[in-house]
Design a protein around this motif. Structure first.
Motif, PDB file in Angstrom:
ATOM      1  N   TRP A 146       0.812  -1.272   0.060  1.00  0.00           N
ATOM      2  CA  TRP A 146      -0.059   0.113   0.139  1.00  0.00           C
ATOM      3  C   TRP A 146       0.900   1.211  -0.005  1.00  0.00           C
ATOM      4  O   TRP A 146       1.615   1.594   0.877  1.00  0.00           O
ATOM      5  CB  TRP A 146      -0.885  -0.163   1.162  1.00  0.00           C
ATOM      6  CG  TRP A 146      -2.042   1.080   1.596  1.00  0.00           C
ATOM      7  CD1 TRP A 146      -2.117   2.050   0.167  1.00  0.00           C
ATOM      8  CD2 TRP A 146      -2.747   1.430   2.468  1.00  0.00           C
ATOM      9  NE1 TRP A 146      -3.089   2.764   0.732  1.00  0.00           N
ATOM     10  CE2 TRP A 146      -3.485   2.651   2.020  1.00  0.00           C
ATOM     11  CE3 TRP A 146      -2.846   1.250   3.528  1.00  0.00           C
ATOM     12  CZ2 TRP A 146      -4.327   3.315   2.883  1.00  0.00           C
ATOM     13  CZ3 TRP A 146      -3.721   1.674   4.576  1.00  0.00           C
ATOM     14  CH2 TRP A 146      -4.213   2.680   4.110  1.00  0.00           C
ATOM     15  N   ARG A 149       0.807   5.051   0.001  1.00  0.00           N
ATOM     16  CA  ARG A 149       0.148   6.396   0.330  1.00  0.00           C
ATOM     17  C   ARG A 149       1.185   7.416  -0.131  1.00  0.00           C
ATOM     18  O   ARG A 149       2.150   7.619   0.518  1.00  0.00           O
ATOM     19  CB  ARG A 149      -0.237   6.388   1.642  1.00  0.00           C
ATOM     20  CG  ARG A 149      -1.005   5.400   2.021  1.00  0.00           C
ATOM     21  CD  ARG A 149      -1.519   5.311   3.512  1.00  0.00           C
ATOM     22  NE  ARG A 149      -0.425   5.064   4.410  1.00  0.00           N
ATOM     23  CZ  ARG A 149      -0.618   5.001   5.873  1.00  0.00           C
ATOM     24  NH1 ARG A 149      -1.786   5.149   6.378  1.00  0.00           N
ATOM     25  NH2 ARG A 149       0.535   4.474   6.398  1.00  0.00           N
ATOM     26  N   SER A 179      -9.647  12.178  -2.611  1.00  0.00           N
ATOM     27  CA  SER A 179      -8.829  11.073  -2.850  1.00  0.00           C
ATOM     28  C   SER A 179      -9.122  10.092  -3.788  1.00  0.00           C
ATOM     29  O   SER A 179     -10.078  10.208  -4.573  1.00  0.00           O
ATOM     30  CB  SER A 179      -8.900  10.207  -1.323  1.00  0.00           C
ATOM     31  OG  SER A 179     -10.393   9.714  -1.314  1.00  0.00           O
ATOM     32  N   ASP A 235      -7.884   6.137  -4.806  1.00  0.00           N
ATOM     33  CA  ASP A 235      -7.306   4.859  -4.659  1.00  0.00           C
ATOM     34  C   ASP A 235      -7.472   4.065  -5.805  1.00  0.00           C
ATOM     35  O   ASP A 235      -8.389   3.725  -6.525  1.00  0.00           O
ATOM     36  CB  ASP A 235      -8.130   4.130  -3.438  1.00  0.00           C
ATOM     37  CG  ASP A 235      -8.154   4.886  -2.188  1.00  0.00           C
ATOM     38  OD1 ASP A 235      -7.084   5.349  -1.668  1.00  0.00           O
ATOM     39  OD2 ASP A 235      -9.105   5.058  -1.314  1.00  0.00           O
ATOM     40  N   SER A 273      -2.631   5.137  -3.324  1.00  0.00           N
ATOM     41  CA  SER A 273      -3.632   6.324  -2.623  1.00  0.00           C
ATOM     42  C   SER A 273      -2.944   7.508  -2.648  1.00  0.00           C
ATOM     43  O   SER A 273      -2.075   7.742  -2.367  1.00  0.00           O
ATOM     44  CB  SER A 273      -4.007   5.880  -1.143  1.00  0.00           C
ATOM     45  OG  SER A 273      -4.571   4.626  -1.067  1.00  0.00           O
ATOM     46  N   THR A 293      -4.154  11.423  -1.789  1.00  0.00           N
ATOM     47  CA  THR A 293      -4.995  12.415  -0.862  1.00  0.00           C
ATOM     48  C   THR A 293      -4.637  13.696  -0.575  1.00  0.00           C
ATOM     49  O   THR A 293      -3.418  13.930  -0.593  1.00  0.00           O
ATOM     50  CB  THR A 293      -5.168  11.622   0.498  1.00  0.00           C
ATOM     51  OG1 THR A 293      -3.909  11.574   1.106  1.00  0.00           O
ATOM     52  CG2 THR A 293      -5.828  10.403   0.298  1.00  0.00           C
TER      53      THR A 293
END
Length: 122
Positions: free
Chosen positions: A34, A36, A98, A100, A115, A117
């Motif tokens: 993941w 971010r 955001s 994803d 992701s 944001t």
């Protein structure tokens, strides 16, 4: 106009992006990554689980209103674009845009999430 039924991967992605992590957690691959954007990637199911548990705890006393929530579905990928208004117990408001991007394996498990944001002026 044809009615389109949500696919399993779309349901999983929508659950994750709308903070219904308990529905998405069983669908994480063991070697999930993941990213971010702007932070170091989280690698592995345990690291991602810990992060989403922390996020769920942070949101426990926050009201979330999605002002935009849409998905684009491919064969083994789903993109969720959202705009959410978060109101905490004191009435403070944050607005977050955001996006994803989810990749899935052949067993419909999430193998990667990227992701993006951005907190917007409220």
């Amino acid at each position: 106009m044809d009615v389109i039924v949500d696919t399993k991967i779309e349901k999983i992605a929508r659950a994750f992006s709308s903070h219904r992590f308990e529905l998405a957690l069983p669908e994480l691959a063991d070697d999930i990554v993941w990213t971010r954007v702007g932070d170091a990637p989280l690698i592995g199911r345990k690291a991602v689980k810990k992060a989403i548990e922390r996020t769920a705890a942070d949101l426990a006393h926050v009201t979330t209103e999605f002002q935009r929530f849409r998905t684009v579905v491919g064969e083994e990928a789903v993109v969720v674009d959202s705009l959410a208004r978060y109101t905490d117990a004191k009435g403070d408001v944050s607005i977050v845009a955001s996006c994803d991007i989810f990749d899935f394996d052949g067993e419909e498990r999430i193998t990667e999430i990227v992701s993006y944001t951005v907190e917007l002026p409220s």
